[in-house]
Design a protein around this motif. Structure first.
Motif, PDB file in Angstrom:
ATOM      1  N   ASP A  19       0.849  -1.191   0.000  1.00  0.00           N
ATOM      2  CA  ASP A  19       0.000   0.000   0.000  1.00  0.00           C
ATOM      3  C   ASP A  19       0.885   1.242   0.000  1.00  0.00           C
ATOM      4  O   ASP A  19       1.623   1.489   0.954  1.00  0.00           O
ATOM      5  N   THR A  20       0.814   2.030  -1.073  1.00  0.00           N
ATOM      6  CA  THR A  20       1.598   3.260  -1.162  1.00  0.00           C
ATOM      7  C   THR A  20       0.935   4.415  -0.418  1.00  0.00           C
ATOM      8  O   THR A  20       1.538   5.479  -0.273  1.00  0.00           O
ATOM      9  N   GLY A  21      -0.320   4.208   0.011  1.00  0.00           N
ATOM     10  CA  GLY A  21      -1.077   5.290   0.619  1.00  0.00           C
ATOM     11  C   GLY A  21      -1.642   6.259  -0.390  1.00  0.00           C
ATOM     12  O   GLY A  21      -2.226   7.286  -0.011  1.00  0.00           O
ATOM     13  N   SER A  22      -1.500   5.949  -1.685  1.00  0.00           N
ATOM     14  CA  SER A  22      -1.923   6.877  -2.742  1.00  0.00           C
ATOM     15  C   SER A  22      -2.647   6.151  -3.868  1.00  0.00           C
ATOM     16  O   SER A  22      -2.628   6.600  -5.014  1.00  0.00           O
ATOM     17  N   GLU A  23      -3.266   5.028  -3.561  1.00  0.00           N
ATOM     18  CA  GLU A  23      -3.943   4.245  -4.580  1.00  0.00           C
ATOM     19  C   GLU A  23      -5.232   4.923  -5.037  1.00  0.00           C
ATOM     20  O   GLU A  23      -5.768   5.806  -4.367  1.00  0.00           O
ATOM     21  N   ARG A  24      -5.740   4.471  -6.179  1.00  0.00           N
ATOM     22  CA  ARG A  24      -7.018   4.958  -6.668  1.00  0.00           C
ATOM     23  C   ARG A  24      -8.129   4.549  -5.713  1.00  0.00           C
ATOM     24  O   ARG A  24      -8.031   3.515  -5.019  1.00  0.00           O
ATOM     25  N   PRO A  25      -9.205   5.336  -5.618  1.00  0.00           N
ATOM     26  CA  PRO A  25     -10.268   5.012  -4.653  1.00  0.00           C
ATOM     27  C   PRO A  25     -10.894   3.647  -4.904  1.00  0.00           C
ATOM     28  O   PRO A  25     -11.300   2.965  -3.958  1.00  0.00           O
ATOM     29  N   GLU A  26     -10.971   3.229  -6.173  1.00  0.00           N
ATOM     30  CA  GLU A  26     -11.550   1.920  -6.482  1.00  0.00           C
ATOM     31  C   GLU A  26     -10.702   0.787  -5.892  1.00  0.00           C
ATOM     32  O   GLU A  26     -11.236  -0.224  -5.438  1.00  0.00           O
ATOM     33  N   THR A  27      -9.392   0.961  -5.907  1.00  0.00           N
ATOM     34  CA  THR A  27      -8.504  -0.052  -5.337  1.00  0.00           C
ATOM     35  C   THR A  27      -8.653  -0.112  -3.828  1.00  0.00           C
ATOM     36  O   THR A  27      -8.707  -1.197  -3.233  1.00  0.00           O
ATOM     37  N   ASP A  28      -8.713   1.060  -3.195  1.00  0.00           N
ATOM     38  CA  ASP A  28      -8.899   1.091  -1.746  1.00  0.00           C
ATOM     39  C   ASP A  28     -10.197   0.395  -1.343  1.00  0.00           C
ATOM     40  O   ASP A  28     -10.270  -0.214  -0.269  1.00  0.00           O
ATOM     41  N   ALA A  29     -11.224   0.468  -2.196  1.00  0.00           N
ATOM     42  CA  ALA A  29     -12.493  -0.193  -1.898  1.00  0.00           C
ATOM     43  C   ALA A  29     -12.428  -1.695  -2.158  1.00  0.00           C
ATOM     44  O   ALA A  29     -13.095  -2.487  -1.475  1.00  0.00           O
ATOM     45  N   LYS A  56      14.803  14.249   8.420  1.00  0.00           N
ATOM     46  CA  LYS A  56      15.670  15.433   8.498  1.00  0.00           C
ATOM     47  C   LYS A  56      14.918  16.541   9.234  1.00  0.00           C
ATOM     48  O   LYS A  56      14.492  16.352  10.366  1.00  0.00           O
ATOM     49  N   HIS A  57      14.724  17.685   8.604  1.00  0.00           N
ATOM     50  CA  HIS A  57      14.012  18.780   9.254  1.00  0.00           C
ATOM     51  C   HIS A  57      12.569  18.893   8.765  1.00  0.00           C
ATOM     52  O   HIS A  57      11.899  19.891   9.019  1.00  0.00           O
ATOM     53  N   TRP A  58      12.058  17.875   8.032  1.00  0.00           N
ATOM     54  CA  TRP A  58      10.714  17.938   7.473  1.00  0.00           C
ATOM     55  C   TRP A  58       9.676  17.367   8.432  1.00  0.00           C
ATOM     56  O   TRP A  58       9.996  16.574   9.321  1.00  0.00           O
ATOM     57  N   PRO A  59       8.412  17.711   8.231  1.00  0.00           N
ATOM     58  CA  PRO A  59       7.339  17.040   8.976  1.00  0.00           C
ATOM     59  C   PRO A  59       7.293  15.561   8.589  1.00  0.00           C
ATOM     60  O   PRO A  59       7.629  15.197   7.455  1.00  0.00           O
ATOM     61  N   PRO A  60       6.886  14.678   9.485  1.00  0.00           N
ATOM     62  CA  PRO A  60       6.808  13.248   9.154  1.00  0.00           C
ATOM     63  C   PRO A  60       5.808  12.987   8.025  1.00  0.00           C
ATOM     64  O   PRO A  60       4.763  13.640   7.937  1.00  0.00           O
ATOM     65  N   TYR A  61       6.139  12.044   7.149  1.00  0.00           N
ATOM     66  CA  TYR A  61       5.226  11.644   6.078  1.00  0.00           C
ATOM     67  C   TYR A  61       5.151  10.126   6.023  1.00  0.00           C
ATOM     68  O   TYR A  61       6.081   9.437   6.465  1.00  0.00           O
ATOM     69  N   ALA A  62       4.046   9.594   5.484  1.00  0.00           N
ATOM     70  CA  ALA A  62       3.830   8.149   5.515  1.00  0.00           C
ATOM     71  C   ALA A  62       3.289   7.581   4.214  1.00  0.00           C
ATOM     72  O   ALA A  62       2.932   6.408   4.157  1.00  0.00           O
ATOM     73  N   SER A  63       3.208   8.379   3.163  1.00  0.00           N
ATOM     74  CA  SER A  63       2.687   7.882   1.882  1.00  0.00           C
ATOM     75  C   SER A  63       3.503   8.489   0.748  1.00  0.00           C
ATOM     76  O   SER A  63       4.242   9.468   0.948  1.00  0.00           O
ATOM     77  N   LEU A  64       3.354   7.923  -0.435  1.00  0.00           N
ATOM     78  CA  LEU A  64       4.057   8.460  -1.601  1.00  0.00           C
ATOM     79  C   LEU A  64       3.593   9.884  -1.881  1.00  0.00           C
ATOM     80  O   LEU A  64       4.405  10.766  -2.193  1.00  0.00           O
ATOM     81  N   LEU A  65       2.297  10.143  -1.781  1.00  0.00           N
ATOM     82  CA  LEU A  65       1.781  11.500  -1.981  1.00  0.00           C
ATOM     83  C   LEU A  65       2.454  12.483  -1.029  1.00  0.00           C
ATOM     84  O   LEU A  65       2.925  13.550  -1.442  1.00  0.00           O
ATOM     85  N   SER A  85       8.124   2.531  -7.486  1.00  0.00           N
ATOM     86  CA  SER A  85       7.648   1.157  -7.300  1.00  0.00           C
ATOM     87  C   SER A  85       8.627   0.361  -6.456  1.00  0.00           C
ATOM     88  O   SER A  85       8.224  -0.419  -5.589  1.00  0.00           O
ATOM     89  N   GLN A  86       9.906   0.548  -6.705  1.00  0.00           N
ATOM     90  CA  GLN A  86      10.920  -0.163  -5.932  1.00  0.00           C
ATOM     91  C   GLN A  86      10.837   0.201  -4.455  1.00  0.00           C
ATOM     92  O   GLN A  86      10.870  -0.666  -3.568  1.00  0.00           O
ATOM     93  N   LYS A  87      10.703   1.481  -4.176  1.00  0.00           N
ATOM     94  CA  LYS A  87      10.711   1.972  -2.795  1.00  0.00           C
ATOM     95  C   LYS A  87       9.422   1.672  -2.057  1.00  0.00           C
ATOM     96  O   LYS A  87       9.447   1.256  -0.885  1.00  0.00           O
ATOM     97  N   TRP A  88       8.273   1.884  -2.723  1.00  0.00           N
ATOM     98  CA  TRP A  88       6.993   1.821  -2.035  1.00  0.00           C
ATOM     99  C   TRP A  88       6.254   0.498  -2.214  1.00  0.00           C
ATOM    100  O   TRP A  88       5.293   0.230  -1.487  1.00  0.00           O
ATOM    101  N   LYS A  89       6.678  -0.337  -3.181  1.00  0.00           N
ATOM    102  CA  LYS A  89       5.974  -1.603  -3.417  1.00  0.00           C
ATOM    103  C   LYS A  89       6.874  -2.819  -3.229  1.00  0.00           C
ATOM    104  O   LYS A  89       6.577  -3.716  -2.440  1.00  0.00           O
ATOM    105  N   ILE A  90       7.977  -2.868  -3.968  1.00  0.00           N
ATOM    106  CA  ILE A  90       8.820  -4.063  -3.942  1.00  0.00           C
ATOM    107  C   ILE A  90       9.575  -4.185  -2.622  1.00  0.00           C
ATOM    108  O   ILE A  90       9.567  -5.240  -1.974  1.00  0.00           O
ATOM    109  N   ALA A  91      10.239  -3.105  -2.198  1.00  0.00           N
ATOM    110  CA  ALA A  91      11.064  -3.165  -0.990  1.00  0.00           C
ATOM    111  C   ALA A  91      10.266  -3.540   0.264  1.00  0.00           C
ATOM    112  O   ALA A  91      10.749  -4.360   1.068  1.00  0.00           O
ATOM    113  N   PRO A  92       9.056  -2.997   0.493  1.00  0.00           N
ATOM    114  CA  PRO A  92       8.318  -3.415   1.694  1.00  0.00           C
ATOM    115  C   PRO A  92       7.973  -4.908   1.698  1.00  0.00           C
ATOM    116  O   PRO A  92       7.985  -5.547   2.754  1.00  0.00           O
TER     117      PRO A  92
END
Length: 290
Positions: A19-29, A56-65, A85-92
């Motif tokens: 789950d990249t956190g940014s899938e299409r709504p149909e996929t999430d359903a 680093k100095h950024w706010p925390p993030y948890a999705s590709l978006l 795809s490598q970072k958010w799909k294959i590696a996890p």
């Protein structure tokens, strides 16, 4: 592929969904429906995610978006690369497998873990398979059951319907370069606004591409003409009002940067996540549109 393997008594040991956190709504359903089907048949399944740890100095993030908005860029596929795809799909999925005792024991014996890949015999997947053919991995053996059976995309859809499930849309992020014009038209306003925001945030750094779609399509060979920018398409098609698009482009990137600068002054444990800013962004636009 998974449905037919289960029916043939060859159920996978485990099914992973990244789950990249940014899938299409149909996929999430669709995902909960399919996971429930797997649960009923006793097939172990898990949703895995890439969990960033260093901000680093950024706010925390948890999705590709959220990652794109933090860095002010577009997904790598918009530049002709595939690192998202490598970072958010294959590696996890690989990390999850590496934590499993059966995989560890197999590797210790010099064996490989078998990965099942759902490429079929349709023209598009024939091209994808040709790009992968011959690749070797010391830890994984790759198997393509749909190709073994000679199944096309049409065969897959019929098998899913026979199982009593809806045929899912292709899985992709809602801002992926692979999105078709009709698929963008079908997105709810919430997603369209985020597309405009992503392109507006990245705009100062863009040199070689027009936007998320990279470059325009002129419409030859039956393809629908479209610009390289999804924002331009959204504007041309009237999917959002001109005033709403303009407001996002003019105001939102500066507001996001101010949020990031404020976070940089705080200890990591005190920083508000990017997701909270996005929620306020959408809530404000919802109120304005009401």
């Amino acid at each position: 592929m998974i449905i037919e393997l289960v029916a043939r008594g060859e159920a996978p040991d485990v099914v992973l969904m990244a789950d990249t956190g940014s899938e299409r709504p149909e996929t999430d359903a669709f995902v909960p429906l399919f996971r429930a089907s797997l649960d009923r048949q006793g097939v172990e399944n898990h949703v895995v995610r890439y969990l960033p740890k260093r901000f680093k100095h950024w706010p925390p993030y948890a999705s590709l978006l959220e990652n794109l908005l933090t860095n002010g860029t577009l997904p790598s596929i918009s530049f002709g690369r595939h690192s998202c795809s490598q970072k958010w799909k294959i590696a996890p999925q690989d990390r999850w497998t590496e934590s499993r005792r059966p995989a560890q024991l197999a590797w210790a014996r010099g064996e490989r873990v078998e990965k099942l890949i759902g490429y079929d015999c349709s023209p598009a997947d024939n091209r994808r398979y040709a790009q992968r053919e011959g690749q070797d991995d010391p830890r994984y053996a790759f198997r393509y059951p749909l190709r073994e059976w000679g199944w096309t995309r049409h065969d897959c859809a019929r098998r899913i319907v026979r199982e009593g499930l809806p045929v899912p849309v292709k899985s992709s992020c809602f801002f992926c370069v692979a999105m078709k014009p009709d698929e963008v038209r079908a997105l709810p306003p919430h997603y369209l606004r985020l597309i405009v925001l992503v392109e507006a945030r990245a705009a100062p750094r863009l040199r070689s591409v027009e936007g998320l779609w990279r470059s325009r399509v002129l419409g030859r060979g039956g393809a629908e003409p479209r610009p390289g920018s999804m924002t331009a398409f959204i504007r041309e098609q009237g999917l959002l009002s001109e005033s709403e698009v303009d407001r996002i482009i003019v105001e939102a990137p500066a507001e996001l940067l101010a949020f990031q600068c404020a976070a940089a002054k705080l200890d990591i444990g005190s920083r508000e996540p990017v997701a909270d800013w996005i929620a306020r962004f959408n809530a404000g636009l919802d109120r304005a549109a009401a």
